[in-house]
Scaffold this motif. Structure first.
Motif, PDB file in Angstrom:
ATOM      1  N   ASP A 104       0.808  -1.222   0.000  1.00 44.87           N
ATOM      2  CA  ASP A 104       0.000   0.000   0.000  1.00 44.87           C
ATOM      3  C   ASP A 104       0.840   1.272   0.000  1.00 44.87           C
ATOM      4  O   ASP A 104       0.378   2.324  -0.451  1.00 44.87           O
ATOM      5  N   GLN A 131     -12.616  -0.975   4.868  1.00 43.98           N
ATOM      6  CA  GLN A 131     -12.273  -0.834   3.460  1.00 43.98           C
ATOM      7  C   GLN A 131     -11.241  -1.864   3.012  1.00 43.98           C
ATOM      8  O   GLN A 131     -11.341  -2.416   1.905  1.00 43.98           O
ATOM      9  N   LYS A 132     -10.234  -2.126   3.850  1.00 41.29           N
ATOM     10  CA  LYS A 132      -9.079  -2.910   3.412  1.00 41.29           C
ATOM     11  C   LYS A 132      -8.937  -4.280   4.065  1.00 41.29           C
ATOM     12  O   LYS A 132      -8.148  -5.104   3.590  1.00 41.29           O
ATOM     13  N   TRP A 133      -9.674  -4.526   5.131  1.00 43.19           N
ATOM     14  CA  TRP A 133      -9.513  -5.789   5.847  1.00 43.19           C
ATOM     15  C   TRP A 133     -10.755  -6.682   5.766  1.00 43.19           C
ATOM     16  O   TRP A 133     -10.698  -7.832   6.200  1.00 43.19           O
ATOM     17  N   PRO A 172      -4.684  -7.815   4.575  1.00 42.96           N
ATOM     18  CA  PRO A 172      -4.187  -7.255   3.305  1.00 42.96           C
ATOM     19  C   PRO A 172      -2.942  -7.995   2.831  1.00 42.96           C
ATOM     20  O   PRO A 172      -2.093  -8.395   3.637  1.00 42.96           O
TER      21      PRO A 172
END
Length: 284
Positions: A16, A108-110, A121
């Protein structure tokens, strides 16, 4: 001297915050690491002891231990600094990678949007798997503190994955081959515009004439087309500017037919903004 576990995801294109080109710049000395904390690193540094205590409460049967040293494979030039070890009552050694994040970022990411299951991620999973391999741990977990109205601990197992381990080994070997050869890692033009500016920060070489460079000329014309319809084209423009920076290298001026591109170092006095010095890319 090593590709560390926290950076390995850059070589797989899944990190990221770091690209393969940035990692190349750091390892070759073309770029310098920022020694200051940003908001995320400061949060992680200050809250890591809190996460340790949350793990202690969640798993009172585990004996927790801070790793005593840096782990590395000198032949493959990879290394890792684990955050925490735990020892189960039956003697199993458990590697634990500690992360902290905001609850909105966690969603959002996990969290998988379809299954609603928690998934580590990819770049963090790669980091965890490398630590697992280098430390010889029996099991592997990521402990993520989710910060919202309260504090929530997610303890997620990351099982061994032979395919990922081989991919990392192959990419690391290829990376060091590029570094040792003196060649340049191909930049990701969508992400590496700032990194190219750091690598080519001098801007002190003679002017170059790129009139006969058809690809460069097309970049200029495409830049003009996108500039005319700037709305929605910001990312494409950034890609073109990154490619132009790469082509100029340390030249401050390039001529291409009737066009001139300058990328000169400028200095600004500090008044309401901090003093700044760097190269400015202009199309004339």
């Amino acid at each position: 001297q090593d590709v560390t576990a926290s950076a390995a995801g850059a070589l797989l294109g899944c990190h990221d915050y770091l690209t393969a080109f940035e990692l190349w710049g750091l390892k070759t000395g073309r770029m310098q690491e920022d020694p200051t904390d940003n908001a995320a690193t400061k949060r992680g540094r200050l809250l890591e002891p809190v996460v340790v205590e949350m793990i202690r409460e969640a798993r009172p049967d585990w004996k927790l231990e801070r790793p005593a040293h840096y782990y590395r494979d000198a032949d493959r030039r990879i290394g890792a600094t684990p955050d925490l070890f735990a020892y189960a009552p039956d003697g199993r050694k458990i590697n634990i990678q500690i992360k902290t994040t905001h609850d909105l970022i966690f969603k959002q990411k996990w969290v998988d949007p379809d299954t609603r299951s928690v998934e580590v991620p990819t770049w963090i999973a790669v980091q965890s798997l490398m630590e697992h391999e280098l430390t010889g741990a029996d099991e592997n977990y990521v402990a993520c503190m989710v910060i919202g109205m309260g504090l929530d601990l997610k303890l997620i197992e990351v099982p061994p994955h032979a395919g990922v381990s081989k991919r990392v080994a192959d990419e690391v070997a290829a990376f060091w081959k590029v570094v040792d050869s003196g060649e340049m890692m191909p930049p990701d033009y969508a992400r590496d515009g700032d990194a190219l500016a750091k690598v080519y920060s001098a801007g002190d070489e003679p002017d170059i004439d790129l009139t006969g460079d058809e690809a460069f000329g097309k970049l200029i014309l495409e830049r003009d087309r996108l500039k005319a319809s700037i709305d929605g084209a910001t990312e494409e423009l950034d890609v073109i500017k990154a490619k132009v920076k790469e082509r100029l290298g340390n030249a401050a001026v390039a001529r291409c037919g009737a066009r001139m591109v300058t990328w000169k170092t400028q200095q600004k006095k500090g008044y309401e903004v901090k003093p700044w010095s760097g190269r400015v890319l202009l199309f004339k």
